[in-house]
Design a protein around this motif. Sequence first.
Motif, PDB file in Angstrom:
ATOM      1  N   PRO A   1     103.471  37.297  30.366  1.00  0.00           N
ATOM      2  CA  PRO A   1     103.567  36.987  31.789  1.00  0.00           C
ATOM      3  C   PRO A   1     104.281  35.642  31.990  1.00  0.00           C
TER       4      PRO A   1
ATOM      5  N   HIS B   1     103.174  36.695  21.728  1.00  0.00           N
ATOM      6  CA  HIS B   1     102.447  37.477  22.732  1.00  0.00           C
ATOM      7  C   HIS B   1     102.804  38.961  22.589  1.00  0.00           C
TER       8      HIS B   1
ATOM      9  N   PHE C   1     103.712  40.481  19.950  1.00  0.00           N
ATOM     10  CA  PHE C   1     103.102  40.978  18.717  1.00  0.00           C
ATOM     11  C   PHE C   1     101.638  41.343  18.930  1.00  0.00           C
ATOM     12  N   THR C   2     100.879  40.463  19.619  1.00  0.00           N
ATOM     13  CA  THR C   2      99.444  40.739  19.785  1.00  0.00           C
ATOM     14  C   THR C   2      99.154  41.744  20.884  1.00  0.00           C
ATOM     15  N   TYR C   3      99.885  41.699  21.985  1.00  0.00           N
ATOM     16  CA  TYR C   3      99.507  42.512  23.144  1.00  0.00           C
ATOM     17  C   TYR C   3     100.480  43.645  23.442  1.00  0.00           C
ATOM     18  N   ASP C   4     101.578  43.739  22.704  1.00  0.00           N
ATOM     19  CA  ASP C   4     102.557  44.805  22.921  1.00  0.00           C
ATOM     20  C   ASP C   4     103.038  44.849  24.370  1.00  0.00           C
ATOM     21  N   GLU C   5     103.170  43.702  24.984  1.00  0.00           N
ATOM     22  CA  GLU C   5     103.736  43.623  26.335  1.00  0.00           C
ATOM     23  C   GLU C   5     104.506  42.313  26.454  1.00  0.00           C
TER      24      GLU C   5
END
Lengths: 293, 224
Positions: free
Chosen positions: A127, A118, A120-124
């Motif tokens: 959740p 997560h 890696f793809t969304y830089d966050e």
Amino acid sequence: MAYQKARRYDSRTTIFSPEGRLYQVEYAMEAISHAGTVLAVMSKEGIAMAAEKKVTGKLLDLSLAPGGEGMGGVGTEAWGGGGEKIFLLNNNILAGLAGITSDANSLVNFARNSAQRHLFTYDEDIPVEMLVQRLCDMKQGYTQFGGLRPFGVALLYMGWDPLHGFQLYQSDPSGNYSGWKATCIGSNHSAATSLLKQDYKDDLSLEDARQLCLKVMSKTMDSTKLGSEKLEFATMTLHPTTRQPLAKIYRPSELDELLRKYELGGTKDDQIGAGEGSGGGGGQEGGNISLST
Amino acid sequence: MECSFGLTGKDFVLLAADTSAGRSIIQMKDDENKIKALGPHIAMAYGGEAGDTNNFADFVDRNLRLYQIRNHTPLLPAAASAWIRRSLAESLRSRHPYSVNLMLAGFDITDSTSHLYWIDYLGTKAIVPYAAHGLGQYLALSTMDKWWTEGVDKREGIEILKKCVDEVGKRSTLKFKFNCILIDASGIHHINLDSSDPIAEMEQAGKAAEVINPNPPLDVGITA
């Protein structure tokens, strides 16, 4: 009679019995209710979690445990884990595990992978509920697809994300999960839950949550005096200046200090490892490593 | 030839894009909308190879919608920008790369901050307070450098944007019409840049100025 009926269907994990039950899943849950207690209490300022260590004894070499001798720490130091039952799954999520240790290790690995994917793809940070769902989808799969055994693990997850703030979830081998203000898994969980229900208030401070955790733990565990050799402790809070999630797994000395403060025990430093622990074995297996913690 | 602008302020983001569509020296359309709402508080202005643009915009739109359906909450602007950048970077390294440049604007409702991301077809992402794509880069960035200050309010923001549009009108031989939106805590709104007081007009229009959101919040008892 009921036992005989069970025997016919319990070797098949993914087959319903005539009464509509899945025996292997029920047995997995039963295994967990013999495991060490893990409980957590949520407050506005953060979440506290305590876990009972099962493998103790003076011959146990703690320097070989996950995290090593100086296990625990704050922030990235917490990646070492609490030794046996508390793990950091991501910057913002700590988990306490009850059940078969080897199954738990594989789930922790899966969770850490999902969280990094997560990131890696969304830089966050992932959740909290999304990570819980990822794990529960996996656990559910093992109750449905043939030839496999369910994970004998229940987890408590405590985490923080910007959308929903502090969150506390619990999941079981069937793949069910639910959110809680205070909850407990493992042995004596029903007694601990009713104690938590009595003493929980909505306006607890983090200090209150810490104290409640340890107080309930001291009443639930067999031994009268708590000490760091039989306990793990962790909190999830926000960093005072950056307001970013801050995980803390207490070092044995910090936990003993906390226990002395609440007058619940706290081993003196020179007695660590000299407790009355049986050295694992869990009784029926007769080995020297307990399977279920 | 294309031109788009983005500008952040204290509690809002502005996005403006020209509305022309054509090939080389021929204009075929002067009312093409090149701004797409991707969620309740997020929108992008896109340009580049004709066809690629709409295709990629739809791809982004549907994927953000899917995320929202799966997780009962829209992606926050920062996360959406990371996903879009990665999509373009992966596309660039494929057999048929998209050639799309875009500006992503969003308002983060969790900490009430405005976000603007400048992204190009190479997968470059820059977090910027103001930005331009196309002709605007050459003609109006200096205008923004001169007038933009930290924490500008909505009216000042619109004034800066108008100065940029005027600059393009003055220095370029092309005549552009502009389409403009404003995103704040209450959502995405149309802005009429030709009006003497666009903010008053927007506030007066109320619901009528709201941009139809392709991803209406799902009523599942969870408020994002």
